[in-house]
Design an enzyme around this catalytic site. Structure first.
Site, PDB file in Angstrom:
ATOM      1  N   ARG A  61       0.828  -1.207   0.000  1.00 21.01           N
ATOM      2  CA  ARG A  61       0.000   0.000   0.000  1.00 21.01           C
ATOM      3  C   ARG A  61       0.863   1.257   0.000  1.00 21.01           C
ATOM      4  NH1 ARG A  61      -4.046   0.108   4.644  1.00 21.01           N
ATOM      5  NH2 ARG A  61      -4.590   2.022   3.577  1.00 21.01           N
TER       6      ARG A  61
ATOM      7  N   GLN B  29      -9.194  10.744   6.902  1.00 20.41           N
ATOM      8  CA  GLN B  29      -9.035   9.356   7.352  1.00 20.41           C
ATOM      9  C   GLN B  29      -7.967   8.665   6.512  1.00 20.41           C
ATOM     10  OE1 GLN B  29     -13.259   7.562   8.072  1.00 20.41           O
ATOM     11  NE2 GLN B  29     -13.492   9.242   6.650  1.00 20.41           N
ATOM     12  N   ASN B  30      -7.485   9.358   5.486  1.00 24.19           N
ATOM     13  CA  ASN B  30      -6.522   8.736   4.580  1.00 24.19           C
ATOM     14  C   ASN B  30      -5.130   8.785   5.185  1.00 24.19           C
ATOM     15  OD1 ASN B  30      -8.713   8.524   2.987  1.00 24.19           O
ATOM     16  ND2 ASN B  30      -8.148  10.162   1.574  1.00 24.19           N
ATOM     17  N   VAL B  31      -4.344   7.770   4.853  1.00 23.59           N
ATOM     18  CA  VAL B  31      -3.004   7.664   5.431  1.00 23.59           C
ATOM     19  C   VAL B  31      -1.955   7.805   4.324  1.00 23.59           C
ATOM     20  CG1 VAL B  31      -3.827   6.205   7.328  1.00 23.59           C
ATOM     21  CG2 VAL B  31      -3.052   5.113   5.210  1.00 23.59           C
ATOM     22  N   ASP B  32      -2.393   8.253   3.117  1.00 25.03           N
ATOM     23  CA  ASP B  32      -1.543   8.142   1.932  1.00 25.03           C
ATOM     24  C   ASP B  32      -0.709   9.377   1.616  1.00 25.03           C
ATOM     25  OD1 ASP B  32      -3.442   9.948   0.930  1.00 25.03           O
ATOM     26  OD2 ASP B  32      -4.546   8.413  -0.186  1.00 25.03           O
TER      27      ASP B  32
ATOM     28  N   HIS C  82      -6.471   8.822  11.129  1.00 25.69           N
ATOM     29  CA  HIS C  82      -6.061   7.410  11.191  1.00 25.69           C
ATOM     30  C   HIS C  82      -4.557   7.238  10.998  1.00 25.69           C
ATOM     31  CE1 HIS C  82     -10.443   5.975  10.194  1.00 25.69           C
ATOM     32  NE2 HIS C  82     -10.271   6.265  11.464  1.00 25.69           N
TER      33      HIS C  82
ATOM     34  N   CYS D   9       6.853   1.605  17.251  1.00 22.09           N
ATOM     35  CA  CYS D   9       7.052   0.341  17.961  1.00 22.09           C
ATOM     36  C   CYS D   9       5.707  -0.168  18.480  1.00 22.09           C
ATOM     37  CB  CYS D   9       8.040   0.556  19.103  1.00 22.09           C
ATOM     38  SG  CYS D   9       8.260  -0.934  20.075  1.00 22.09           S
TER      39      CYS D   9
ATOM     40  N   CYS E 288      12.282  -2.566  16.844  1.00 21.73           N
ATOM     41  CA  CYS E 288      12.518  -1.285  17.502  1.00 21.73           C
ATOM     42  C   CYS E 288      13.956  -1.219  17.995  1.00 21.73           C
ATOM     43  CB  CYS E 288      11.538  -1.149  18.674  1.00 21.73           C
ATOM     44  SG  CYS E 288      11.834   0.308  19.695  1.00 21.73           S
TER      45      CYS E 288
ATOM     46  N   GLY F 174     -15.968  11.682  -0.035  1.00 24.95           N
ATOM     47  CA  GLY F 174     -15.306  10.419  -0.381  1.00 24.95           C
ATOM     48  C   GLY F 174     -15.179   9.458   0.772  1.00 24.95           C
TER      49      GLY F 174
HETATM   50  P1  OAD Z   1     -14.417   3.478   2.122  1.00 22.90           P
HETATM   51  O1  OAD Z   1     -13.668   2.582   1.177  1.00 22.90           O
HETATM   52  O2  OAD Z   1     -15.246   2.860   3.172  1.00 22.90           O
HETATM   53  O3  OAD Z   1     -15.389   4.438   1.286  1.00 22.90           O
HETATM   54  C1  OAD Z   1     -14.939   5.155   0.194  1.00 22.90           C
HETATM   55  C2  OAD Z   1     -16.090   6.017  -0.285  1.00 22.90           C
HETATM   56  O4  OAD Z   1     -15.612   6.797  -1.352  1.00 22.90           O
HETATM   57  C3  OAD Z   1     -17.312   5.253  -0.813  1.00 22.90           C
HETATM   58  O5  OAD Z   1     -18.485   5.763  -0.198  1.00 22.90           O
HETATM   59  C4  OAD Z   1     -17.297   5.536  -2.315  1.00 22.90           C
HETATM   60  O6  OAD Z   1     -18.615   5.643  -2.850  1.00 22.90           O
HETATM   61  C5  OAD Z   1     -16.604   6.886  -2.345  1.00 22.90           C
HETATM   62  N1  OAD Z   1     -15.930   7.202  -3.611  1.00 22.90           N
HETATM   63  C6  OAD Z   1     -15.435   6.365  -4.544  1.00 22.90           C
HETATM   64  N2  OAD Z   1     -14.876   7.039  -5.556  1.00 22.90           N
HETATM   65  C7  OAD Z   1     -15.023   8.367  -5.262  1.00 22.90           C
HETATM   66  C8  OAD Z   1     -14.648   9.578  -5.907  1.00 22.90           C
HETATM   67  N3  OAD Z   1     -13.997   9.582  -7.068  1.00 22.90           N
HETATM   68  N4  OAD Z   1     -14.978  10.746  -5.302  1.00 22.90           N
HETATM   69  C9  OAD Z   1     -15.615  10.766  -4.115  1.00 22.90           C
HETATM   70  N5  OAD Z   1     -15.991   9.653  -3.459  1.00 22.90           N
HETATM   71  C10 OAD Z   1     -15.700   8.465  -4.016  1.00 22.90           C
HETATM   72  O7  OAD Z   1     -13.350   4.474   2.721  1.00 22.90           O
HETATM   73  P2  OAD Z   1     -13.416   5.378   4.022  1.00 22.90           P
HETATM   74  O8  OAD Z   1     -14.786   5.917   4.242  1.00 22.90           O
HETATM   75  O9  OAD Z   1     -12.285   6.316   3.936  1.00 22.90           O
HETATM   76  O10 OAD Z   1      -9.928   2.956   8.642  1.00 22.90           O
HETATM   77  O11 OAD Z   1     -13.117   4.328   5.130  1.00 22.90           O
HETATM   78  C11 OAD Z   1     -13.032   4.796   6.449  1.00 22.90           C
HETATM   79  C12 OAD Z   1     -12.019   4.015   7.202  1.00 22.90           C
HETATM   80  O12 OAD Z   1     -12.347   2.646   7.143  1.00 22.90           O
HETATM   81  C13 OAD Z   1     -10.606   4.057   6.646  1.00 22.90           C
HETATM   82  O13 OAD Z   1      -9.878   5.171   7.076  1.00 22.90           O
HETATM   83  C14 OAD Z   1     -10.033   2.829   7.208  1.00 22.90           C
HETATM   84  C15 OAD Z   1     -11.161   1.919   6.811  1.00 22.90           C
HETATM   85  O14 OAD Z   1     -11.213   0.709   7.333  1.00 22.90           O
HETATM   86  C16 OAD Z   1      -8.975   2.307   9.308  1.00 22.90           C
HETATM   87  O15 OAD Z   1      -8.091   1.689   8.753  1.00 22.90           O
HETATM   88  C17 OAD Z   1      -9.120   2.425  10.797  1.00 22.90           C
END
Ligand code: OAD
Length: 246
Positions: free
Chosen positions: A74, A105-108, A123, A131, A149, A189
């Site tokens: 990733r 919430q993105n880590v990228d 996140h 560690c 570590c 998103g």
């Molecule tokens: P999700 O994968 O759950 O949801 C992504 C959302 O983006 C969906 O509702 C899609 O419809 C929408 N989407 C797709 N393409 C898009 C675009 N071009 N423009 C706008 N929206 C679009 O991802 P997150 O909601 O970020 O947490 O997930 C939340 C958290 O759950 C993440 O941070 C991660 C995950 O498990 C942890 O790892 C704790």
């Protein structure tokens, strides 16, 4: 609730009048850069795994080398792609309003690379390692299946928040404060399935903010938003910034 692929004039007016705008982004904002969203089927080597089963401390304890392979994959992916017009538009939006708080919430790192500043990383960040035992930050040695570590010899782990783990205190407090204080809240998103992040929109609404969602697939929460704009963030956000700049 208004559902539209155009940007409602009332939302533009609310943004023009806003003192403080709070934005929450999720994986969908990076989709147009080529980063798969969390709940999409995984690709290639990882097609047989669910992200929800890999992003946990239990999965790490059971097989840390597997989890490291997934995170290195990733991380390489995030490194190879570029921010998209949605990321750049959010960086521009910060210059068009008196105050903007960006919670992701993105880590990228793509918001950072697009020029957004003072981002609340809800996140964590995939490019930070820490560690598993004592929490100190280090740079992992990628030649090792499971890097260790240098201080305590415990396994290092990616510096992200996993399911079942607490959100960093500063991120939680400052994003809650922004949701309470803002006049406009944009949820972009994100599937709005993972709490506490998904609760920020409710907090903003309960405190009087205009709340809007930008997502090509309106979420289950869409009914609770004042506006649900059914579109890709890489298209809608540049349009929104252009409308605001006029
Ligand atoms: P999700 O994968 O759950 O949801 C992504 C959302 O983006 C969906 O509702 C899609 O419809 C929408 N989407 C797709 N393409 C898009 C675009 N071009 N423009 C706008 N929206 C679009 O991802 P997150 O909601 O970020 O947490 O997930 C939340 C958290 O759950 C993440 O941070 C991660 C995950 O498990 C942890 O790892 C704790």
């Amino acid at each position: 609730m208004t559902m539209t692929s155009d940007i409602p004039e009332q939302l533009i007016t609310a943004l023009r009048d806003a003192r403080h705008v709070c934005v929450l982004t999720g994986a969908g904002v990076s989709a147009e850069s080529g980063v798969p969203t969390f709940r999409d089927a995984q690709e290639g080597l990882w097609a047989n795994y669910r992200a929800e089963d890999l992003a946990t401390p239990e999965a790490f304890m059971a097989d840390p080398a597997l989890i490291w392979r997934w995170y290195r994959w990733r991380r390489d992916l995030a490194d190879e792609v570029e921010p998209n017009p949605g990321h750049y538009a959010l960086a521009q939006l910060a210059d068009l309003v008196p105050r903007l708080t960006l919670v992701t919430q993105n880590v990228d790192n793509l918001h950072q690379r697009a020029g957004s500043r003072d981002i609340i990383e809800f996140h964590g960040n995939i490019f930070v390692d820490r560690c598993f035992a004592d929490g100190t930050e280090h740079t992992a040695d990628d030649s090792l299946d499971v890097p260790l570590c240098p201080d305590c010899g415990g396994p290092l782990r990616p510096g992200v928040v996993w399911f079942g783990e607490a959100i960093p205190e500063h991120a939680l407090n400052s994003s809650w404060a922004a949701a309470i204080d803002c006049d406009v809240f944009l949820s972009i998103g994100t599937s709005s399935l993972v709490y506490p992040a998904a609760g920020l929109a409710d907090v903003a609404r309960q405190n009087g903010a205009t709340v809007a969602e930008i997502n090509p697939n309106p979420t289950m929460n869409a009914a609770g938003f004042d506006f649900a704009i059914a579109g890709n963030s890489g298209v809608v956000l540049p349009e929104l910034v252009e409308s605001l700049s006029l």
